[in-house]
Scaffold this motif. Structure first.
Motif, mmCIF file in Angstrom:
data_model
loop_
_atom_site.group_PDB
_atom_site.id
_atom_site.type_symbol
_atom_site.label_atom_id
_atom_site.label_comp_id
_atom_site.label_asym_id
_atom_site.label_seq_id
_atom_site.Cartn_x
_atom_site.Cartn_y
_atom_site.Cartn_z
ATOM 1 N N THR A 1 17.023 1.108 2.934
ATOM 2 C CA THR A 1 17.777 0.760 3.884
ATOM 3 C C THR A 1 16.934 1.473 6.137
ATOM 4 O O THR A 1 17.035 0.803 6.620
ATOM 5 C CB THR A 1 18.420 2.320 4.215
ATOM 6 O OG1 THR A 1 19.534 2.271 3.024
ATOM 7 C CG2 THR A 1 19.304 2.654 4.770
ATOM 8 N N MET A 2 15.779 2.081 5.179
ATOM 9 C CA MET A 2 14.584 2.698 6.270
ATOM 10 C C MET A 2 13.910 1.732 6.700
ATOM 11 O O MET A 2 13.634 1.344 7.525
ATOM 12 C CB MET A 2 13.343 4.168 6.191
ATOM 13 C CG MET A 2 14.538 4.769 5.356
ATOM 14 S SD MET A 2 15.254 5.760 7.058
ATOM 15 C CE MET A 2 17.239 4.935 6.663
ATOM 16 N N LEU A 3 13.725 0.401 5.529
ATOM 17 C CA LEU A 3 12.636 -0.932 6.237
ATOM 18 C C LEU A 3 13.750 -1.661 6.643
ATOM 19 O O LEU A 3 13.141 -2.202 8.517
ATOM 20 C CB LEU A 3 12.517 -1.526 5.020
ATOM 21 C CG LEU A 3 11.786 -2.745 5.440
ATOM 22 C CD1 LEU A 3 11.073 -2.273 6.356
ATOM 23 C CD2 LEU A 3 11.208 -3.810 3.824
ATOM 24 N N VAL B 1 8.707 7.485 9.066
ATOM 25 C CA VAL B 1 7.925 7.441 10.251
ATOM 26 C C VAL B 1 7.327 5.867 9.245
ATOM 27 O O VAL B 1 6.813 5.125 10.857
ATOM 28 C CB VAL B 1 7.550 8.481 10.509
ATOM 29 C CG1 VAL B 1 6.103 8.569 11.455
ATOM 30 C CG2 VAL B 1 7.976 9.445 11.152
ATOM 31 N N ILE B 2 6.492 6.108 8.397
ATOM 32 C CA ILE B 2 5.576 5.515 8.198
ATOM 33 C C ILE B 2 5.871 3.867 7.978
ATOM 34 O O ILE B 2 5.054 2.379 8.519
ATOM 35 C CB ILE B 2 5.434 5.777 6.405
ATOM 36 C CG1 ILE B 2 4.513 6.896 6.200
ATOM 37 C CG2 ILE B 2 3.887 4.463 5.848
ATOM 38 C CD1 ILE B 2 4.246 7.271 4.843
ATOM 39 N N LEU B 3 7.242 3.841 7.673
ATOM 40 C CA LEU B 3 7.883 1.951 7.778
ATOM 41 C C LEU B 3 8.169 1.576 9.175
ATOM 42 O O LEU B 3 8.150 0.410 9.593
ATOM 43 C CB LEU B 3 8.760 2.438 7.109
ATOM 44 C CG LEU B 3 9.311 2.551 5.817
ATOM 45 C CD1 LEU B 3 10.413 2.289 4.839
ATOM 46 C CD2 LEU B 3 8.086 0.815 4.859
ATOM 47 N N ALA B 4 8.144 2.463 10.093
ATOM 48 C CA ALA B 4 8.288 2.404 11.705
ATOM 49 C C ALA B 4 7.140 2.153 12.062
ATOM 50 O O ALA B 4 6.985 1.139 12.629
ATOM 51 C CB ALA B 4 9.066 3.577 12.692
ATOM 52 N N PHE C 1 0.898 -1.185 0.298
ATOM 53 C CA PHE C 1 0.054 -0.273 -0.006
ATOM 54 C C PHE C 1 0.748 0.793 -0.545
ATOM 55 O O PHE C 1 0.832 2.459 -0.491
ATOM 56 C CB PHE C 1 -0.816 -0.366 1.107
ATOM 57 C CG PHE C 1 -1.961 1.557 1.350
ATOM 58 C CD1 PHE C 1 -2.423 1.516 0.722
ATOM 59 C CD2 PHE C 1 -1.312 1.721 2.358
ATOM 60 C CE1 PHE C 1 -3.564 2.857 1.108
ATOM 61 C CE2 PHE C 1 -1.440 3.457 2.251
ATOM 62 C CZ PHE C 1 -3.163 3.484 1.698
ATOM 63 N N VAL C 2 1.968 1.225 0.747
ATOM 64 C CA VAL C 2 2.384 2.047 0.877
ATOM 65 C C VAL C 2 3.298 2.595 -0.472
ATOM 66 O O VAL C 2 3.402 3.829 -0.888
ATOM 67 C CB VAL C 2 3.372 2.039 2.387
ATOM 68 C CG1 VAL C 2 5.236 3.355 1.751
ATOM 69 C CG2 VAL C 2 2.913 2.998 3.600
ATOM 70 N N VAL C 3 4.109 1.468 -0.557
ATOM 71 C CA VAL C 3 4.775 1.404 -2.310
ATOM 72 C C VAL C 3 3.914 1.988 -3.313
ATOM 73 O O VAL C 3 4.234 2.497 -4.232
ATOM 74 C CB VAL C 3 5.771 0.291 -2.842
ATOM 75 C CG1 VAL C 3 5.273 0.122 -3.987
ATOM 76 C CG2 VAL C 3 6.833 -0.186 -0.917
ATOM 77 N N TRP C 4 2.594 1.082 -3.383
ATOM 78 C CA TRP C 4 1.549 1.594 -3.938
ATOM 79 C C TRP C 4 1.337 3.125 -4.131
ATOM 80 O O TRP C 4 1.052 3.921 -5.683
ATOM 81 C CB TRP C 4 0.627 1.484 -4.126
ATOM 82 C CG TRP C 4 -0.724 1.358 -5.322
ATOM 83 C CD1 TRP C 4 -1.513 1.461 -6.332
ATOM 84 C CD2 TRP C 4 -1.665 2.113 -4.601
ATOM 85 N NE1 TRP C 4 -1.841 1.771 -7.184
ATOM 86 C CE2 TRP C 4 -2.479 2.978 -5.280
ATOM 87 C CE3 TRP C 4 -1.888 2.429 -3.321
ATOM 88 C CZ2 TRP C 4 -4.017 3.330 -5.414
ATOM 89 C CZ3 TRP C 4 -3.359 3.628 -3.235
ATOM 90 C CH2 TRP C 4 -4.394 3.863 -4.418
ATOM 91 N N GLY C 5 1.388 3.578 -3.027
ATOM 92 C CA GLY C 5 1.010 5.631 -3.401
ATOM 93 C C GLY C 5 1.948 6.663 -3.439
ATOM 94 O O GLY C 5 1.312 6.968 -3.650
ATOM 95 N N ILE C 6 2.951 5.930 -2.952
ATOM 96 C CA ILE C 6 4.295 7.137 -2.933
ATOM 97 C C ILE C 6 4.382 6.780 -5.046
ATOM 98 O O ILE C 6 4.521 7.653 -5.725
ATOM 99 C CB ILE C 6 5.240 6.495 -2.114
ATOM 100 C CG1 ILE C 6 5.131 7.240 -1.021
ATOM 101 C CG2 ILE C 6 6.275 7.601 -2.769
ATOM 102 C CD1 ILE C 6 6.015 6.637 -0.120
ATOM 103 N N GLY C 7 5.242 5.281 -5.152
ATOM 104 C CA GLY C 7 4.660 5.233 -6.590
ATOM 105 C C GLY C 7 6.146 5.402 -6.355
ATOM 106 O O GLY C 7 7.215 4.999 -6.343
ATOM 107 N N GLU C 8 6.697 6.027 -8.275
ATOM 108 C CA GLU C 8 7.821 6.955 -8.640
ATOM 109 C C GLU C 8 8.370 7.093 -7.591
ATOM 110 O O GLU C 8 10.262 7.758 -7.686
ATOM 111 C CB GLU C 8 7.271 6.872 -9.791
ATOM 112 C CG GLU C 8 7.412 6.137 -10.998
ATOM 113 C CD GLU C 8 6.326 6.312 -12.488
ATOM 114 O OE1 GLU C 8 6.945 7.816 -12.908
ATOM 115 O OE2 GLU C 8 6.724 6.046 -13.419
#
Length: 271
Positions: free
Chosen positions: A244-246, A190-193, A156-163
């Motif tokens: 890196t953040m993930l 923060v979202i990944l956290a 969902f995060v990847v789709w929402g942020i996209g390119e």
């Protein structure tokens, strides 16, 4: 296995969702929306003595290897256990069907969740309760749901942020100010956290209707699914900042959950 081609980003987001839903094959709908729920109901319909002897994990009898797998598809209570798990499963599955754009990633994560997570959750259960010096029985679909939930939240995060994810690795391509660039990167961290925090919440051992939820199985399914997503992204997408953040969020989550388990063991054993 061929990958899906991502829909053009010029489409409105709702059109992307519709496009994603249309890409699924009839067999996908039948298997995940029909066969798996029917399997759960079929096992529930078996006599309780059969479920106890052949399907339910018992840490006193860990050599019953078939229960390591079958216990994750077994329920002894229609409501709220089975009904609640099915409702949660359908919501998470709908998210995956709506936001997933990569067929290879889907089948890797689906295979892990439905085939490997049951064994992992059983192993963690046996080991942890062995450390506690206690015995327990285990059953339920929640560890698999935990793995699928981590998957659904990530895509969902990847789709929402996209390119824009790729732009985060190339500040010279970012169209906003430097301050905005830093804010966007901080928000993604923060979202990944927060995704990992959800896994930590699932990992808490709670009294549910007189029974203790299997926190370590839930967290195990959740965090290993995120880890597999990280490995996939490193292998195929190579989005440096996201990865890196993930990775950092996963490591911190494992560290905090380890502290939680250590405190729990100390309280239970009186150590």
């Amino acid at each position: 296995m061929a990958e899906w081609v991502a829909p053009a980003r010029v489409l409105p987001k709702i059109e992307e969702v519709k496009s994603n839903l249309r890409r699924w094959r009839p067999l996908d709908w039948v298997l995940f929306w029909g066969v798996i729920p029917a399997l759960l109901l079929l096992i529930y319909a078996l006599p309780q003595v059969v479920r106890d002897d052949w399907f339910t994990l018992d840490t006193v009898s860990p050599w019953r290897i078939q229960t390591w797998f079958l216990s994750s598809y077994t329920h002894s209570q229609l409501y709220p256990h089975l009904a609640g798990n099915l409702a949660f499963y359908f919501v998470v599955l709908l998210m995956i069907f709506a936001f997933e754009e990569n067929r290879r990633r889907f089948w890797i994560l689906a295979s892990w969740s439905f085939l490997a997570v049951p064994f992992l959750s059983s192993l963690l259960t046996i080991l942890f309760w062995g450390v506690l010096g206690r015995t327990t029985t285990g059953q339920g679909f929640s560890a698999i749901i935990g793995a699928l939930l981590a998957y659904a939240m990530f895509i969902f995060v990847v789709w929402g942020i996209g390119e824009k994810l790729e732009v985060l690795d190339k500040p010279e391509l970012f169209t906003g100010s430097r301050a905005r660039y830093v804010v966007v990167k901080a928000l993604l961290a923060v979202i990944l956290a927060l995704i990992v925090v959800m896994g930590l919440q699932m990992g808490i051992f709670m009294d549910v209707g007189g029974q203790v939820s299997n926190g370590i199985a839930h967290f195990g399914g959740f965090i290993t699914s995120l880890t597999l997503l990280l490995v996939f992204d490193l292998r195929y997408e190579k989005r440096r900042y996201l990865d890196t953040m993930l990775a950092a969020a996963i490591l911190v989550g494992i560290f905090w959950y380890g502290l939680y388990l250590a405190r729990l063991v100390k309280v239970v054993t009186g150590g």
